[in-house]
Design a protein around this motif. Structure first.
Motif, PDB file in Angstrom:
ATOM      1  N   UNK A   1       0.815  -1.256   0.047  1.00 20.90           N
ATOM      2  CA  UNK A   1      -0.079   0.077  -0.030  1.00 20.90           C
ATOM      3  C   UNK A   1       0.949   1.219   0.003  1.00 20.90           C
ATOM      4  N   UNK A   2       0.263   2.152  -0.715  1.00 20.49           N
ATOM      5  CA  UNK A   2       1.446   3.474  -0.987  1.00 20.49           C
ATOM      6  C   UNK A   2       0.862   4.534  -0.164  1.00 20.49           C
ATOM      7  N   UNK A   3       1.588   5.346   0.263  1.00 19.07           N
ATOM      8  CA  UNK A   3       1.120   6.465   1.266  1.00 19.07           C
ATOM      9  C   UNK A   3       0.082   7.304   0.453  1.00 19.07           C
ATOM     10  N   UNK A  39      16.376  -2.558   4.641  1.00 14.66           N
ATOM     11  CA  UNK A  39      15.530  -3.093   3.448  1.00 14.66           C
ATOM     12  C   UNK A  39      16.461  -3.434   2.287  1.00 14.66           C
ATOM     13  N   UNK A  40      17.873  -3.254   2.340  1.00 16.67           N
ATOM     14  CA  UNK A  40      18.877  -3.335   1.195  1.00 16.67           C
ATOM     15  C   UNK A  40      18.552  -2.665  -0.047  1.00 16.67           C
ATOM     16  N   UNK A  41      18.256  -1.544   0.108  1.00 23.65           N
ATOM     17  CA  UNK A  41      17.764  -0.670  -1.019  1.00 23.65           C
ATOM     18  C   UNK A  41      19.106  -0.381  -1.751  1.00 23.65           C
ATOM     19  N   UNK A  42      19.145  -0.270  -2.957  1.00 23.12           N
ATOM     20  CA  UNK A  42      20.291   0.116  -3.940  1.00 23.12           C
ATOM     21  C   UNK A  42      20.079   1.654  -4.269  1.00 23.12           C
ATOM     22  N   UNK A  43      21.179   2.491  -4.141  1.00 29.22           N
ATOM     23  CA  UNK A  43      21.010   3.798  -4.458  1.00 29.22           C
ATOM     24  C   UNK A  43      21.026   4.031  -5.955  1.00 29.22           C
ATOM     25  N   UNK A  44      20.258   4.943  -6.489  1.00 27.96           N
ATOM     26  CA  UNK A  44      20.035   5.134  -7.860  1.00 27.96           C
ATOM     27  C   UNK A  44      18.950   4.205  -8.579  1.00 27.96           C
ATOM     28  N   UNK A  45      18.716   3.053  -8.046  1.00 31.87           N
ATOM     29  CA  UNK A  45      17.695   2.028  -8.521  1.00 31.87           C
ATOM     30  C   UNK A  45      16.603   2.202  -7.643  1.00 31.87           C
ATOM     31  N   UNK A  79      11.960   5.369  -4.249  1.00 34.81           N
ATOM     32  CA  UNK A  79      11.253   5.070  -5.494  1.00 34.81           C
ATOM     33  C   UNK A  79       9.931   4.494  -4.923  1.00 34.81           C
ATOM     34  N   UNK A  80       8.863   4.754  -5.796  1.00 31.51           N
ATOM     35  CA  UNK A  80       7.333   4.261  -5.334  1.00 31.51           C
ATOM     36  C   UNK A  80       7.362   2.869  -5.478  1.00 31.51           C
ATOM     37  N   UNK A  81       8.007   2.264  -6.246  1.00 31.21           N
ATOM     38  CA  UNK A  81       8.242   0.744  -6.445  1.00 31.21           C
ATOM     39  C   UNK A  81       8.973   0.215  -5.180  1.00 31.21           C
ATOM     40  N   UNK A  82       9.749   0.955  -4.545  1.00 36.08           N
ATOM     41  CA  UNK A  82      10.680   0.167  -3.392  1.00 36.08           C
ATOM     42  C   UNK A  82       9.936   0.539  -1.969  1.00 36.08           C
ATOM     43  N   UNK A  83       8.942   1.697  -2.063  1.00 41.52           N
ATOM     44  CA  UNK A  83       8.317   1.672  -0.845  1.00 41.52           C
ATOM     45  C   UNK A  83       7.935   0.499   0.027  1.00 41.52           C
ATOM     46  N   UNK A  85       9.017  -2.345   0.428  1.00 38.63           N
ATOM     47  CA  UNK A  85      10.271  -2.997   0.988  1.00 38.63           C
ATOM     48  C   UNK A  85      10.644  -2.111   2.247  1.00 38.63           C
ATOM     49  N   UNK A  86      10.370  -0.774   2.111  1.00 40.26           N
ATOM     50  CA  UNK A  86      10.512  -0.098   3.412  1.00 40.26           C
ATOM     51  C   UNK A  86       9.460  -0.328   4.308  1.00 40.26           C
TER      52      UNK A  86
END
Length: 89
Positions: A1-3, A39-45, A79-83, A85-86
């Motif tokens: 679910x998105x903010x 969350x292991x997110x990658x900067x730039x992606x 990025x919206x698609x990674x939210x 995961x957070x």
């Protein structure tokens, strides 16, 4: 679910700030940042870190609109698609 708050449009992509994610969770400041780190997110992606000099106008607007915390050490755009995961950490 998105903010439910409006996404930040930056370079043609949709992003959310950590403050927006904290508000979505109904959680205190820093909750989304701690989740972000795990969350292991990658900067730039998955996220961007705004530059205080290069992005000064955007940073001022986000603070004025209440979408970023005032005077943070750094502002991250997730990025919206990674939210998810957070938010789901």
């Amino acid at each position: 679910m998105m903010p439910s708050s409006a996404a930040v449009c930056y370079r043609g992509e949709r992003y959310y700030t950590l403050r927006q994610l904290d508000e979505h969770l109904g959680a205190p400041k820093g909750t989304s940042f701690r989740r972000f780190r795990r969350a292991g997110l990658v900067e730039g992606r998955d996220f961007l870190q705004l530059d205080p000099e290069q992005d000064a106008q955007l940073l001022a607007r986000l603070a004025e609109e209440g979408r970023a915390y005032p005077a943070p050490a750094r502002v991250l755009l997730i990025r919206a698609g990674a939210c998810a995961r957070v938010l789901n950490r």
